[in-house]
Scaffold this motif. Structure first.
Motif, short mmCIF file in Angstrom:
data_model
loop_
_atom_site.label_atom_id
_atom_site.label_comp_id
_atom_site.label_asym_id
_atom_site.label_seq_id
_atom_site.Cartn_x
_atom_site.Cartn_y
_atom_site.Cartn_z
N ASN A 178 46.19 -47.51 -6.10
CA ASN A 178 47.21 -46.53 -6.48
C ASN A 178 47.62 -45.70 -5.27
OD1 ASN A 178 47.55 -46.22 -9.70
ND2 ASN A 178 45.50 -46.94 -9.21
N GLY A 185 43.37 -38.31 -7.89
CA GLY A 185 43.21 -39.75 -7.78
C GLY A 185 42.59 -40.16 -6.46
N GLU A 186 42.98 -39.51 -5.38
CA GLU A 186 42.43 -39.83 -4.06
C GLU A 186 40.93 -39.54 -4.01
OE1 GLU A 186 43.53 -38.94 0.63
OE2 GLU A 186 44.15 -37.52 -0.93
N LEU A 245 38.88 -39.59 -6.57
CA LEU A 245 38.21 -40.59 -7.39
C LEU A 245 38.13 -41.94 -6.68
CD1 LEU A 245 39.81 -39.70 -10.85
CD2 LEU A 245 37.45 -39.29 -10.15
N GLN A 246 39.15 -42.28 -5.92
CA GLN A 246 39.12 -43.53 -5.15
C GLN A 246 38.03 -43.47 -4.08
OE1 GLN A 246 43.34 -43.27 -4.20
NE2 GLN A 246 43.72 -45.24 -5.16
N ASP A 295 40.95 -49.76 -9.38
CA ASP A 295 40.61 -48.33 -9.27
C ASP A 295 40.00 -47.89 -10.59
OD1 ASP A 295 41.45 -47.97 -6.66
OD2 ASP A 295 43.48 -47.37 -7.23
N LEU A 318 39.62 -43.97 -11.31
CA LEU A 318 40.94 -43.38 -11.49
C LEU A 318 41.51 -43.76 -12.86
CD1 LEU A 318 43.73 -43.16 -8.85
CD2 LEU A 318 44.25 -44.12 -11.09
N ILE A 378 46.45 -37.47 -11.08
CA ILE A 378 45.56 -38.64 -11.06
C ILE A 378 46.33 -39.90 -10.72
CG2 ILE A 378 43.95 -40.03 -12.43
CD1 ILE A 378 43.53 -37.53 -14.21
N SER A 386 47.02 -49.59 -13.34
CA SER A 386 46.43 -48.44 -14.01
C SER A 386 47.31 -47.89 -15.13
CB SER A 386 46.16 -47.31 -13.00
OG SER A 386 45.13 -47.66 -12.12
#
Length: 330
Positions: free
Chosen positions: A41, A47-48, A50-51, A109, A112, A153, A285
């Protein structure tokens, strides 16, 4: 006039079905990702993070995704009976949610996608509770708060910033409700911007990052990952959705007034989540976002249409999902 026969799928059968779906789809996505499922993503504030976290705990991330998919599907199935959304008892949101969220394609991901799925599900839950039960600002605010988390996210969901204020007016017609909803939706973004500003950056730099990421190409190609079975699966689901929308529009006795408002909101939310696939930043996603409104709509056909027709569609959906998994493993 004879009463319409409704097939009551047992909770144990549906729980076993979603358990198998969660395990098979998770193992397949983790061990044999297909096509553009591995496309990451584009950058979003949460989100970053979580990645990066998934990079440290890849195996645990897969396990978290599988467990979350199973629990989220069961939770989605509870909404209908708990809030009396449909004219009769049905739990068919369980397999519909599981197949759409994990049976078509799954993004690599995992963390995410898990966070996006939970935020979307909780937003829908509190909105349904607000409309069907409490009619309170508290539930409306919580719903919009969770929806407002989504663009932090998954970048393509920033489309909600434009669409949600309009959707809210369709189910909550007072300006007081609208102000509460919009303020709650923007609060997560404002909080992230404030935190970033305290760190010495520009106040709007996070908002600019989300806007840029929304239109940044992710290199994801929708049809490069789909196979014949996947297209057939989407075709069956589209038929189900169109049947449900037709019932909502044409049969004024199919739903109560409040239930109709919930279905109207979810139908429009489904259109918005599908539209996210047309953005350059789209990835696999987004299927977890599409799964929630679709799972709220489709169960209506199982209590308002003929048993033979709906059971045939359900079995075709299961067969197509199974065939899709097999082909993607090859």
């Amino acid at each position: 006039m004879a009463a319409k026969r409704v097939v009551r799928h047992r909770i144990l059968d549906l729980a076993a079905t979603i358990f198998v779906i969660a395990i098979v789809t998770t193992l397949r996505a983790a061990l044999l990702p297909a096509g553009d499922e591995t496309v990451p993503n584009t950058i979003a504030p949460i989100g970053e993070l979580l990645q990066s976290l998934q990079g440290s705990i890849p195996t645990l991330s897969v396990i978290v995704w599988g467990i979350a998919l199973f629990i989220a599907a069961l939770d989605a199935g509870r909404f209908g009976p708990k809030y009396s959304l449909y004219p009769a008892y049905t739990l068919m949101a369980i397999p519909v949610f599981g197949i759409l969220a994990g049976g078509v394609m799954v993004s690599s991901d995992f963390l995410l996608s898990t966070a996006a799925m939970i935020a979307m599900l909780l937003g829908t839950k509190y909105l349904i509770r607000c409309i069907m039960r409490t009619d309170s600002f508290n539930d409306l605010s919580l719903a919009m708060l969770y929806y407002g988390l989504l663009p932090l996210i998954v970048a393509p969901s920033a489309l909600l910033y434009v669409a949600l204020p309009i959707l809210v007016l369709m189910v909550r017609s007072t300006w007081r409700d609208w102000v509460v909803a919009v303020a709650s939706m923007l609060f997560p973004l404002a909080a992230v911007c404030y935190w970033n500003w305290c760190a010495g950056n520009g106040f709007l730099s996070m908002a600019e990052q989300i806007y840029t990421s929304m239109f940044t190409a992710s290199e994801f190609s929708f049809f490069s990952t789909l196979n014949v079975a996947g297209i057939a699966l989407l075709g069956v689901i589209i038929v189900m959705v169109l049947c449900a929308i037709t019932l909502i529009i044409s049969d004024k006795y199919s739903l109560k007034v409040k239930s109709r408002a919930v279905m109207r909101f979810n139908a429009l939310m489904l259109v918005i989540t599908v539209a996210m696939f047309f953005l350059p930043s789209a990835t696999a996603s987004l299927f977890v976002l599409v799964a929630v409104p679709a799972a709220m709509l489709i169960p209506l056909i199982f209590v308002r249409m003929g048993v033979g027709f709906t059971e045939t569609l359900y079995r075709l959906m299961l067969v197509a999902a199974a065939a899709n998994m097999v082909i993607m493993c090859l």
